[in-house]
Design a protein around this motif. Sequence first.
Motif, PDB file in Angstrom:
ATOM      1  N   SER A  92       0.848  -1.198   0.000  1.00 58.41           N
ATOM      2  CA  SER A  92       0.000   0.000   0.000  1.00 58.41           C
ATOM      3  C   SER A  92       0.881   1.244   0.000  1.00 58.41           C
ATOM      4  CB  SER A  92      -0.930  -0.004   1.212  1.00 58.41           C
ATOM      5  OG  SER A  92      -0.162   0.037   2.403  1.00 58.41           O
ATOM      6  N   GLY A  93       0.253   2.388  -0.160  1.00 57.33           N
ATOM      7  CA  GLY A  93       0.986   3.645  -0.184  1.00 57.33           C
ATOM      8  C   GLY A  93       0.498   4.497  -1.327  1.00 57.33           C
ATOM      9  N   PRO A  94       1.191   5.552  -1.678  1.00 56.85           N
ATOM     10  CA  PRO A  94       2.446   5.987  -1.064  1.00 56.85           C
ATOM     11  C   PRO A  94       2.266   6.532   0.360  1.00 56.85           C
ATOM     12  CG  PRO A  94       2.032   7.112  -3.180  1.00 56.85           C
ATOM     13  CD  PRO A  94       0.791   6.422  -2.790  1.00 56.85           C
ATOM     14  N   VAL A  95       3.267   6.276   1.211  1.00 58.54           N
ATOM     15  CA  VAL A  95       3.303   6.781   2.590  1.00 58.54           C
ATOM     16  C   VAL A  95       4.475   7.746   2.695  1.00 58.54           C
ATOM     17  CG1 VAL A  95       3.688   6.132   4.992  1.00 58.54           C
ATOM     18  CG2 VAL A  95       2.359   4.626   3.508  1.00 58.54           C
ATOM     19  N   ARG A  96       4.224   8.906   3.333  1.00 54.65           N
ATOM     20  CA  ARG A  96       5.298   9.900   3.437  1.00 54.65           C
ATOM     21  C   ARG A  96       6.148   9.680   4.688  1.00 54.65           C
ATOM     22  NH1 ARG A  96       5.375  13.430  -0.407  1.00 54.65           N
ATOM     23  NH2 ARG A  96       3.545  13.273  -1.750  1.00 54.65           N
ATOM     24  N   SER A  97       7.426  10.051   4.566  1.00 53.24           N
ATOM     25  CA  SER A  97       8.332  10.052   5.727  1.00 53.24           C
ATOM     26  C   SER A  97       9.252  11.261   5.558  1.00 53.24           C
ATOM     27  CB  SER A  97       9.165   8.771   5.767  1.00 53.24           C
ATOM     28  OG  SER A  97      10.286   8.894   4.906  1.00 53.24           O
ATOM     29  N   PRO A  98      10.073  11.560   6.550  1.00 54.11           N
ATOM     30  CA  PRO A  98      11.026  12.674   6.385  1.00 54.11           C
ATOM     31  C   PRO A  98      12.029  12.425   5.252  1.00 54.11           C
ATOM     32  CG  PRO A  98      10.796  12.089   8.696  1.00 54.11           C
ATOM     33  CD  PRO A  98      10.107  11.017   7.905  1.00 54.11           C
ATOM     34  N   PHE A  99      12.031  11.232   4.665  1.00 57.26           N
ATOM     35  CA  PHE A  99      12.977  10.941   3.593  1.00 57.26           C
ATOM     36  C   PHE A  99      12.345  11.071   2.204  1.00 57.26           C
ATOM     37  CE2 PHE A  99      14.250   8.061   7.164  1.00 57.26           C
ATOM     38  CZ  PHE A  99      15.393   8.753   7.529  1.00 57.26           C
ATOM     39  N   GLY A 100      11.040  10.994   2.124  1.00 62.93           N
ATOM     40  CA  GLY A 100      10.373  11.004   0.833  1.00 62.93           C
ATOM     41  C   GLY A 100       9.117  10.179   0.900  1.00 62.93           C
ATOM     42  N   VAL A 101       8.854   9.357  -0.134  1.00 63.89           N
ATOM     43  CA  VAL A 101       7.674   8.508  -0.070  1.00 63.89           C
ATOM     44  C   VAL A 101       8.069   7.037  -0.184  1.00 63.89           C
ATOM     45  CG1 VAL A 101       6.266  10.343  -1.092  1.00 63.89           C
ATOM     46  CG2 VAL A 101       7.043   8.441  -2.501  1.00 63.89           C
ATOM     47  N   HIS A 102       7.209   6.214   0.355  1.00 61.93           N
ATOM     48  CA  HIS A 102       7.468   4.775   0.418  1.00 61.93           C
ATOM     49  C   HIS A 102       6.202   4.026   0.034  1.00 61.93           C
ATOM     50  CE1 HIS A 102      10.886   5.628   3.342  1.00 61.93           C
ATOM     51  NE2 HIS A 102      10.151   6.708   3.459  1.00 61.93           N
ATOM     52  N   LEU A 103       6.410   2.822  -0.475  1.00 64.57           N
ATOM     53  CA  LEU A 103       5.337   1.844  -0.550  1.00 64.57           C
ATOM     54  C   LEU A 103       5.632   0.818   0.530  1.00 64.57           C
ATOM     55  CD1 LEU A 103       5.284   1.413  -4.424  1.00 64.57           C
ATOM     56  CD2 LEU A 103       3.840   2.921  -3.003  1.00 64.57           C
ATOM     57  N   VAL A 104       4.596   0.383   1.231  1.00 63.32           N
ATOM     58  CA  VAL A 104       4.843  -0.476   2.391  1.00 63.32           C
ATOM     59  C   VAL A 104       4.005  -1.746   2.328  1.00 63.32           C
ATOM     60  CG1 VAL A 104       5.426   1.482   3.862  1.00 63.32           C
ATOM     61  CG2 VAL A 104       3.071   0.650   3.802  1.00 63.32           C
ATOM     62  N   LYS A 105       4.537  -2.769   2.958  1.00 66.03           N
ATOM     63  CA  LYS A 105       3.799  -4.022   3.072  1.00 66.03           C
ATOM     64  C   LYS A 105       4.045  -4.579   4.464  1.00 66.03           C
ATOM     65  CE  LYS A 105       3.487  -8.618   0.951  1.00 66.03           C
ATOM     66  NZ  LYS A 105       4.285  -9.535   0.115  1.00 66.03           N
ATOM     67  N   LEU A 106       2.983  -4.646   5.247  1.00 64.90           N
ATOM     68  CA  LEU A 106       3.077  -5.214   6.578  1.00 64.90           C
ATOM     69  C   LEU A 106       3.094  -6.735   6.436  1.00 64.90           C
ATOM     70  CD1 LEU A 106       3.165  -4.099   9.443  1.00 64.90           C
ATOM     71  CD2 LEU A 106       0.680  -4.321   9.551  1.00 64.90           C
ATOM     72  N   GLU A 107       4.190  -7.343   6.874  1.00 68.91           N
ATOM     73  CA  GLU A 107       4.318  -8.800   6.708  1.00 68.91           C
ATOM     74  C   GLU A 107       3.649  -9.550   7.849  1.00 68.91           C
ATOM     75  OE1 GLU A 107       5.843 -10.404   4.223  1.00 68.91           O
ATOM     76  OE2 GLU A 107       7.282  -9.033   3.311  1.00 68.91           O
ATOM     77  N   SER A 108       3.828  -9.035   9.061  1.00 68.32           N
ATOM     78  CA  SER A 108       3.214  -9.720  10.196  1.00 68.32           C
ATOM     79  C   SER A 108       3.073  -8.765  11.377  1.00 68.32           C
ATOM     80  CB  SER A 108       4.057 -10.928  10.611  1.00 68.32           C
ATOM     81  OG  SER A 108       5.246 -10.476  11.236  1.00 68.32           O
ATOM     82  N   HIS A 109       2.201  -9.124  12.280  1.00 62.71           N
ATOM     83  CA  HIS A 109       1.929  -8.330  13.474  1.00 62.71           C
ATOM     84  C   HIS A 109       1.825  -9.288  14.658  1.00 62.71           C
ATOM     85  CE1 HIS A 109      -1.319  -6.091  15.995  1.00 62.71           C
ATOM     86  NE2 HIS A 109      -0.127  -6.002  16.551  1.00 62.71           N
ATOM     87  N   THR A 110       2.707  -9.101  15.632  1.00 58.40           N
ATOM     88  CA  THR A 110       2.681  -9.944  16.826  1.00 58.40           C
ATOM     89  C   THR A 110       2.090  -9.147  17.970  1.00 58.40           C
ATOM     90  OG1 THR A 110       4.768 -10.843  16.030  1.00 58.40           O
ATOM     91  CG2 THR A 110       4.080 -11.487  18.254  1.00 58.40           C
ATOM     92  N   PRO A 111       0.938  -9.590  18.507  1.00 60.68           N
ATOM     93  CA  PRO A 111       0.318  -8.833  19.603  1.00 60.68           C
ATOM     94  C   PRO A 111       1.197  -8.862  20.856  1.00 60.68           C
ATOM     95  CG  PRO A 111      -1.089 -10.664  18.876  1.00 60.68           C
ATOM     96  CD  PRO A 111       0.195 -10.796  18.155  1.00 60.68           C
TER      97      PRO A 111
END
Lengths: 279, 608
Positions: free
Chosen positions: A211-230
């Motif tokens: 998903s994305g584009p997501v902004r950061s102080p470096f520019g823009v990124h596309l991101v993919k969350l691989e896993s989430h551990t509660p």
Amino acid sequence: MNFVRAALREPLLHFVLIGALLFAVTALRQKQVEHAEIRISAGEVAQLAAFWETQAQRRPTAAELRGLIEERIDEEVLAREAVRLGLDRDDVIVRRRLAQKMAFVSDDLAVVAEPAEDKLREYFDTHRESYTTPDLYALRHVYFNPDRHTTLDADAQRALQRLARGANANEVGDPFMLPLELADVSRDDIARDFGSSFADAVTGSAPGSWSGPVRSPFGVHLVKLESHTPPSTARFEEVRDRVRDAYLGQKQREANAALRAKLRQQYQIVVETAEGSGS
Amino acid sequence: MKKQSLLAGAVVAVAFATGAAAQNRDRNAYFGDLHVHTKLSFDAYIFNVRATPDDAYRYAKGESIHHAAGYDVRLTDAPLDFLAVTDHSEYLGIIPAMNDPKHPLSKIPYAPDLFSTERDKINAAFQRIGTSLRSGQYLPEMKDPDTSRSAWRTITESADRHYVPGRFTTFRGYEYTSAPDGQNLHRNVIFAGARAPDLPFTALESQNPEELWRWMDGQRKQGIEALAIPHNSNGSDGRMFQRTQFDGRPMDRGYADLRMRNEPLAEITQVKGTSETHPSLSPNDEWSSFEIMDTYIGSATKVTRFAGGYTRDALKAGLEFDQAEGFNPYRFGFTGSSDTHNAAGPFEESRYFSKVGILDGKPEQRGSVPPAGKTWDNYEPQNNAARYQTWGASGLTGVWAEENTRESIFAALRRKETFATSGPRMRVRFFAGYELPNDLDNRRDMVSQSYARGVPMGGDLLPKGTSAPRFLAWALRDPHAGWLQRVQIVKGWIENGKAQERVFDVACSDGLTPDSQTWRCADNGATVDLRTCAVSENKGAVELRALWSDPTFDPRQRAFYYVRVLENPSCRWSTWDAIRAGVEPNPKLAKTIQERAWSSPICYVPQR
């Protein structure tokens, strides 16, 4: 009878009785001993000599040492007389030093005993959040440097479509100095290296797809969350030492505060404000 | 502070093993402070500091701790990755014991004078012990190995307790505080692992650092590995990197080997000034006047000899030794640290709280704000305040290491794969090699290619016939700080037996390119609003990189190259202090600075 038995067990009564006894003994002794003793110990004499030596760069002669001892005796006599006459009152420096000393002594009085195991478990149970790992994430991202793209968002959008069609993430985006793959990181870990808004966007995204584009102080990124551990809480045994340190720290603070509060009870404290007095 | 696995090249298997940090073969940048004092240091305690080694580690991990001046301090944007508490070994733990009424040391007649909250008494107490350190003579009444041993145990146990492999690294360490006649020869000794001697070797055993190194050699024979990092060469009056041995005898190979074996690094920046170079040593370097402290340590005596007191000059001296004699006592890498005496480093200009407890914890005490009722027209900071106003919000050590563990980070320190920053966490990479591909700086496998075909910062580059090497210089901004303005390569080389230096801009922001003759970027026009400290939003770069060839390369000339990265200008701490107080900034001080980073040098080492 019950009342008497209870009273005998009452620490306050013990305190009063012991105090009365001490008072009586002291009063008797004061009658017997006319002169209080001033004793300069051998250790103190050695210290006087050592101190003198650092100033003079040689050992004191016997006469010089006698002089030092005489000075020390004079100091002691004058100090005791000053206290007897109450000259120590209303002296800021003396008061501060005495308070410092008392603080030392009282911290020691409030020594906390080694806690029992069930107390530690109880503390652990009521402070579980301190022994719980945060939500942990694994993610990938690709990066687009704003200085290298005149159509930054459009380029990122096109790349997102390629990724959605199964393109290899290693062949998308610009080179980047930070890792493109993160594992076992908390939201704060991400925020630390990529900024808060990026961290919120990534951790809020749906796992498994780009998903994305997501902004950061470096520019823009596309991101993919691989896993989430509660979050998960450590077992007591794993963190027992940390629990003990925290428990003792808290008990020490409580004991110190209680002792000060108890000392305060012996006084009626009045603080006068500009508007008038209040307690 | 994260467990990272970097995807480099085509196929990388990622292990999501819980509790075990994945090793990154391309190495991660970790940031830390290797120079931190707590209440166990004689001077910190006298400055009313009561923070413990535990507090220092808590601060590094992002918790807030108490400052002696009555407020709390905290790292706002990011915790540190590693830290070493390095208290002064001289009179270690003695002053706190003197303040304990039950301790025999409290009977020393002048003990109460050491615990004053009045500044003149604090200064007198500090000078009493300072005199002992300048002379190297013990105050015998204050010598108590049992008390010092117990304090040392507190320090080492705290370091071990706060070590979280994979997330936060601690080192056992201390400061060797040699200052013969006030000329600063201080070093920090950092131990590799969980073994350390019973007591540190102090400057009261010997002020001669060669004795310290011999002692470290002896420890090494027993399996206790350590390295020493000299600091504040700027306050040594030319003595830290002098061209003779300690006693004035000429340098020899044995000295150079002894020194380099034990001292592979030098601290280039900290609160008490930056020791890269001085305007009188580098007149052609327009950025050489950065955060210069021009006095001795702990006194107002002016430094008069700059050669021998700055790292670039020392690297050049090393080239000359190598050329003439075949050995080099000064082939070192760079670190940066705070030298805080508050157990907490002030790394941010906008949240500066200086260094010495209640002496400089408030703006009026450090020359950034005039005292009540005064203005800059009728007030000029004197004495201590005049010194404190020259101090800065600096610095940090960056290391490139596979993982955040003692082993990995210590190995990086040992091989000098380190860089220093003036506080912000910009990342810097630097490689040199003959086989670096033409398109290297646009490849996604830039780093693994560079390791495979070149040497990283801190390394030696051997000659390859008459081939000229390529250099990859790469910098990334701190996401919580300013934008980058330019990347430079600082070169030192030997010509006709004499060391020379030159600064090359190799990458410019805002689409600019370095001039082919002057090797300078044009001004990118970045500005600072001195009423608010706001900076231009559309100037500067997120990252800068260049694949560079040295147009002056001569394969017969020995040389060193290091990277210097400059941010756009931003407000100095003293300007922030003034704005908050609603007064004009001190007209005698720089209102803005350019934060920066320095890589360790790569040395080109032709055969003799």
